[in-house]
Write an enzyme that holds these catalytic residues in place. Sequence first.
Site, PDB file in Angstrom:
ATOM      1  N   GLN A 111      -1.089   6.912   2.227  1.00 21.12           N
ATOM      2  CA  GLN A 111      -1.152   5.957   1.122  1.00 21.12           C
ATOM      3  C   GLN A 111      -1.049   6.649  -0.230  1.00 21.12           C
ATOM      4  OE1 GLN A 111      -4.375   3.228   1.689  1.00 21.12           O
ATOM      5  NE2 GLN A 111      -4.031   2.119  -0.220  1.00 21.12           N
ATOM      6  N   LEU A 135     -10.423  -7.335 -14.154  1.00 22.58           N
ATOM      7  CA  LEU A 135     -10.509  -8.771 -14.377  1.00 22.58           C
ATOM      8  C   LEU A 135     -11.968  -9.136 -14.611  1.00 22.58           C
ATOM      9  CD1 LEU A 135      -9.130 -11.632 -14.240  1.00 22.58           C
ATOM     10  CD2 LEU A 135      -9.825 -11.647 -11.833  1.00 22.58           C
ATOM     11  N   TYR A 212      -9.168   9.917  18.784  1.00 21.14           N
ATOM     12  CA  TYR A 212     -10.394   9.146  18.794  1.00 21.14           C
ATOM     13  C   TYR A 212     -11.368   9.931  19.656  1.00 21.14           C
ATOM     14  CZ  TYR A 212      -7.631   5.290  16.902  1.00 21.14           C
ATOM     15  OH  TYR A 212      -6.826   4.502  16.118  1.00 21.14           O
ATOM     16  N   ASP A 296      -6.258  -6.961   1.843  1.00 28.54           N
ATOM     17  CA  ASP A 296      -7.629  -7.021   2.322  1.00 28.54           C
ATOM     18  C   ASP A 296      -8.418  -8.175   1.724  1.00 28.54           C
ATOM     19  OD1 ASP A 296      -7.074  -4.830   3.831  1.00 28.54           O
ATOM     20  OD2 ASP A 296      -8.391  -3.437   2.768  1.00 28.54           O
TER      21      ASP A 296
END
Length: 507
Positions: A111, A135, A212, A296
Amino acid sequence: MVDVLVVGAGYGGLSATMFLAQHGVDVLTVDRHASTSIHPRAAGQSWRTMELFRFAGIDEEVLDASPRARGGLRITVAASLGGQVFHRLYDDVGAVDVSAATAMPHGMAGQDLVEPIMLRRAEKFGATVRFNTELVSFTQDEDGVTAVLRSSGEETTVRARYLIAADGGRSRIRSALGIETDGPGSLSHCLGVLFEANLGDRVRTDVTDLFYLQNPHFTAGFCSTDTPDHYGFAPDYHPSKGESPEDFTPERLVEMIRIATDEPDLEPVLHWTAPWEIAARLARRFRSGRVFLVGDAAKVTPPTGGMGGNTAIGDGHDLAWKLAAVLRGEASDALLDTYEAERRPYARMVIDTSLHNMKQRMHPDLDVTGLTPAEEPMALCLGFRYRSTAVLAEDDDPARTENPFEPTGRPGFRAPNVALGTGQSTVDVLGLGWALFSDGTWAPAASAVSAETGLRIDHHVTPPGTFGLTPGGASLVRPDGMVAWRSPATPNPPAALSTALTQLLGR
């Protein structure tokens, strides 16, 4: 006054910003952080995401940004990097031949590399993006949204016709709208760690290596990054047992990394740590008047499956072309209702599949009762189906997906990957306007209806039998590459095409 105000410059917000600007929409994006993400997080771009990036012209840059982007992906469930292997889920995803389903490869960039590329492209298209800007409040009426922004302690008021909430899983905008979420909520907590060490042959350098770890001492995720000798480590911690991030001192983390890597004398350098909640939540609504949720803010999914960021990018693209059509006067407001109708069921599939993956890979005791069935990765990425008024369905088949290696060309599914005989495939000619595919007989209709309506309708000749077309038939594909309508041969193609577009756009 701007057309669209986007709050949040993560994957969802930047996707919406980039594609809105590409369509010529006046868009302002604000984010309270100082810059785009500085951490790899949400690494990996699905085949579908790479198609969308192709539409924007950044696919090659995204692939080139990551040394491992053109390699494959190995996923292993094990006790440690060199210990007992419980499952080998994927040995090398990059080796899978996907040419029958898509012309695009799978990407693996982090990302931290992808967001700056999206930002630069959005700004090149004409978008304005302001960081260190938050905001404060907003109100909406029949004509638009009034937002109060704060930057460097000073407040300004911005008027926009629409507002996109891309402000994350704990979205303040969603809360202000009173939109509740469904789902199991918080599932586990972990500590994200970035560290540097020479692991030798413990990991493969030619692919992205993801583990994992189900170790007797802990459960954790472990992965390589785009930077050589830099790795991500994410051990679980349990607040219900009184554990907190503060319990994971540098010394304890070093010891855990040594256990995970089977290197008792390893001296890793810790570069960054931060707590992270793994959760599953789905907003009950994706739209409230002139405000839309993406990424999200609309859904939170476990990372098992790597679909969170990819879904956010898909949200931004889907909403962008629809907003652009309404703002240009090409479609009625009804088209905007199809954003929720199409993307919310898809988000549900992503969440449920990720939960099934989580049970298999990390938490075998996870209760998945009541979830919809898991979808295969290729079907989830490339074989999904949309149902809305922006699709003129031919049948009542209830299937959520189809096999993308055997595409039917039916309305609601992605346009099949077809070589057009011009050195291009379908993905090369999609992404901005409507596309009409036929054996050539519908070319005059595309020109006539385009001139009549002002819509961009590009006609392309397809080989016989593709798109599921019979001789003289046509397939109409939306700006997002989804088949909207098919027609058999007809004596009046312009009238048939005009009628279909009127229905699809609510004109």
